[in-house]
Design a protein around this motif. Structure first.
Motif, short mmCIF file in Angstrom:
data_model
loop_
_atom_site.label_atom_id
_atom_site.label_comp_id
_atom_site.label_asym_id
_atom_site.label_seq_id
_atom_site.Cartn_x
_atom_site.Cartn_y
_atom_site.Cartn_z
N ALA A 178 33.77 -5.50 -21.39
CA ALA A 178 32.95 -4.38 -21.81
C ALA A 178 31.49 -4.63 -21.41
O ALA A 178 31.01 -5.77 -21.49
CB ALA A 178 33.05 -4.17 -23.31
N ILE B 55 34.46 -0.19 -18.84
CA ILE B 55 34.72 -0.28 -20.28
C ILE B 55 33.39 -0.41 -21.01
O ILE B 55 32.54 -1.23 -20.65
CB ILE B 55 35.61 -1.50 -20.59
CG1 ILE B 55 36.98 -1.35 -19.90
CG2 ILE B 55 35.79 -1.65 -22.10
CD1 ILE B 55 37.85 -2.59 -20.02
N LEU C 147 35.39 -2.59 -26.61
CA LEU C 147 36.70 -3.18 -26.91
C LEU C 147 36.95 -3.05 -28.40
O LEU C 147 36.13 -3.48 -29.22
CB LEU C 147 36.73 -4.66 -26.51
CG LEU C 147 36.81 -4.99 -25.02
CD1 LEU C 147 36.59 -6.47 -24.82
CD2 LEU C 147 38.18 -4.59 -24.48
N VAL D 221 40.66 0.25 -25.64
CA VAL D 221 39.28 0.29 -25.15
C VAL D 221 38.78 1.73 -25.11
O VAL D 221 39.56 2.69 -25.12
CB VAL D 221 39.18 -0.31 -23.72
CG1 VAL D 221 39.70 -1.74 -23.71
CG2 VAL D 221 39.91 0.56 -22.70
#
Length: 675
Positions: free
Chosen positions: A516, A539, A542, A567
């Motif tokens: 992320a 991303i 998470l 996610v």
């Protein structure tokens, strides 16, 4: 009195302007003199028989030191108004000195009661006196209104042998003459499109639409009528006449009280004057107006409710000054315009450029909820009220509030060019808080655009009208409540929709797909990395292990370092879109009156996205926080008729004709030598 005589009197008064005011005023300003003088002459004639009684009463009250004299003077006059000056217009007619005439005429005007003073002040008639006096036209004007060939008095003029030479003019007849003068002046003048005058045929239709459906439920008693943008009062008086007629036909004794508010000073004066001349002094006292009395920012009847309401608010007219007086868009707390609805606070505040729907909201705030008939409303709006405003905005919220409360009974599309100063499409909204059982949860749309009579001559943009036959046809279509070529019955939910934001992930080349990114890193990536459809999604969060995936809501399950994780992706603002999802995606909403629950909402939205979005964008999701409820009434969609396509034979014939014409032209050019 016969209509021919009323027309003759109207024409005579109309002609006074040309006889006295030509070269002194431009034609568009004749009304500034003729309308107030018509009012003054009528009131003068009505008061003539009791003039001495009023003067005697005034002297007695003064001797006794009584200051509150209004009630006693009204009683002495036998009217809702009076004049305590020593003059009548006939006295002033004999004045030969111009300066003396002006002074005495001012004293005469000053002698009227306060309700007449308000009319004179709003006409701003005193401003005309110096101009008339200077041109030596004041005496001629008074003399014309006292011409022995017309009688504006309610009392007959007799011959020497006692026979009637000129019949008296009762209050109704005088009101008819005055309304006709107002109509003519309105048609002569070019006013702003948003301030057009409502034609009498449209008013008759509106009155019948609110009264005829409940005519058999009218009982003996008192009914209150209201118009928050009453103009010259035509809607109120036509509505009153219609209600009284329906009551008489059914043997009922009813009393009708009129209430109205009007911001324009002159039209307000006309309204009050018309009611006074019709003998409705109490009703005249219930008309409030002038520039300081805006219905939106200064409601004259807070807390009062009404049985029947009609209105034609101004279209496309700014209400910014009202908005500022009320505290600005974020500061308005007026309970008329900020309401509690289904557990949430709903703002009904529209764009400041157009306040027409707020007049409708004002009327809805004055509905009776504790009577068998409740309240019935008819209002004219232009097409913007059907669809203006996005989901969650004021106009849409107003439609939502109305339809979800099941107050909207019908909308009638009127013919184009019915109004003298606007060619825009117009619609009559009919509302009630007492829908009959068969209408509950449903709305009737009537397309009456083709039902009209052409006028023999155009009146500005007005070239069509509703005759008695057309009015009857529209009202019968309303009463029958059936699906036809010109009428459609739709469930309330047919007008509702959810608006949601649909996101797609930001895909960038060269990123680490299994971690992320922080907000700061995301900002840098947006500026430096290259977008690509085949790149991995970025991303941004998470979630903890055990989080339930929900792809349509942006919670995706992926494998990170060999383990399943949920996610959230960073949305790509360039791919962001919105979807408008009809309430009818919800199967339960096909039941009339059903409003979607939270579960209905989720099920319908997700079914729509799976069918209409995911086949083309499998990685898309919607943001639940973006969801807004909207309502619009796409009238044309329901009555649209596509033009029939031409047949192949017709097209072929046209082509052959064009080919033949081209061949003929070429032969002409080349002298017939073209092979």
């Amino acid at each position: 009195m016969e209509n021919g005589q009323l027309t003759w009197i109207t024409n005579f008064i109309w002609g006074i302007a040309d006889d006295v005011l030509r070269d002194l005023y431009v034609r568009g300003k004749y009304r500034d003199v003729i309308l107030p003088m018509t009012v003054i002459r009528r009131l003068d004639a009505v008061l003539e028989p009791t003039k001495q009684a009023v003067l005697d009463m005034k002297a007695a009250l003064d001797r006794a030191g009584i200051t509150n004299q209004d009630a006693a003077l009204r009683q002495a006059a036998g009217q809702a108004f009076y004049n305590t000056s020593p003059f009548t217009l006939r006295d002033l007619k004999a004045r030969g000195n111009r300066q003396q005439l002006e002074a005495d005429f001012r004293a005469y005007l000053d002698g009227f009661s306060s309700n007449v003073q308000e009319i004179i002040d709003n006409f701003e008639f005193r401003n005309q006196i110096p101009r008339l006096a200077k041109a030596d036209a004041l005496g001629a004007l008074i003399e014309k209104f006292l011409d022995p060939s017309i009688n504006l008095s309610p009392y007959p003029v007799l011959n020497s042998d006692g026979t009637v030479r000129l019949p008296g003019l009762d209050n109704h007849a005088m009101g008819t003459i005055f309304e006709e003068l107002v109509r003519r002046f309105n048609e002569e003048n070019n006013e702003e499109a948003g301030e057009h005058w409502t034609p009498r045929d449209a008013v008759k239709l509106m009155a019948r639409l609110i009264f005829e459906p409940i005519a058999d439920q009218i009982t003996d008693g008192t009914y209150l009528l209201y118009d928050g943008a009453c103009g010259t009062g035509g809607m109120l008086t036509v509505a009153e006449e219609t209600l009284l007629q329906l009551a008489r036909e059914r043997g009922k004794q009813v009393s009708v009280h009129l209430f109205g508010q009007e911001i324009n000073a002159e039209t307000y004066a006309i309204c009050k004057a018309d009611l006074l001349m019709k003998g409705e002094g109490d009703a005249a006292d219930n008309i409030v107006g002038g520039p300081e009395h805006s219905t939106l920012s200064n409601d004259a009847f807070p807390g009062r409710t009404f049985d029947f309401m009609l209105s034609n608010p101004p279209y496309g007219k700014s209400w910014k000054s009202d908005l500022e007086r009320m505290g600005g868009k974020d500061g308005i707390r007026d309970p008329r315009f900020v309401v509690q609805h289904r557990g949430e606070e709903l703002s009904l505040i529209t764009r400041s450029s157009d306040g027409q729907m707020l007049f409708l909201v004002n009327m809805l705030s004055k509905m009776k909820h504790d009577t068998p008939l409740g309240s019935r409303i008819a209002a004219v709006h232009d097409g913007s009220s059907l669809f203006a405003g996005d989901a969650g905005q004021g106009e849409s919220n107003i439609r939502r509030w109305i339809i979800e409360n099941d107050w909207l009974e019908a909308i009638v599309a009127l013919p184009l060019n019915m109004f003298s100063n606007t060619g825009t499409a117009t619609y009559v909204w009919v509302l009630t808080n007492r829908k009959p059982a068969r209408r509950k949860g449903r709305v009737l749309l009537i397309n009456a655009t083709e039902w009209y009579k052409p006028l023999s001559r155009n009146l500005g943009k007005k070239n069509r009208e509703l005759g008695e036959e057309e009015i009857r046809l529209i009202v019968d279509t309303f009463l029958q409540f059936e699906q036809t070529e010109h009428s459609m019955i739709l469930r309330n939910a047919a007008f509702g929709y959810w608006k949601v934001t649909v996101e797609r992930p930001l895909r960038l080349k060269g990123i680490e797909p299994e971690r992320a990114y922080t907000p700061r890193e995301l900002k840098a990536l947006r500026e430096s990395a290259e977008r690509a459809d085949d790149a991995p999604p970025v991303i941004k969060k998470l979630h903890k292990p055990g989080t339930v995936p929900d792809p349509l809501r942006g919670l995706f399950e992926v494998t990170i370092h060999g383990k399943p994780r949920v996610v959230e992706y960073e949305p790509d603002t360039e791919l962001r879109d919105t979807e408008q999802i009809p309430f009818l995606e919800c199967q339960a909403c096909h039941t009339p009156g059903h409003l979607p629950s939270a579960e209905d909402e989720r099920t319908a939205i997700e079914a729509f996205l799976r069918r209409e979005v995911l086949p083309y964008a499998p990685d898309a999701w919607y943001d639940p926080a973006s969801l807004k409820v909207g309502y619009e009434i796409n009238f044309n969609r329901y009555f649209y008729k596509p033009k029939a396509l031409r047949t192949l034979e017709e097209i072929r014939a046209d082509l052959f004709a064009v080919e033949k014409e081209v061949q003929g032209l070429l032969n002409d050019i080349f002298g017939g030598h073209l092979v």
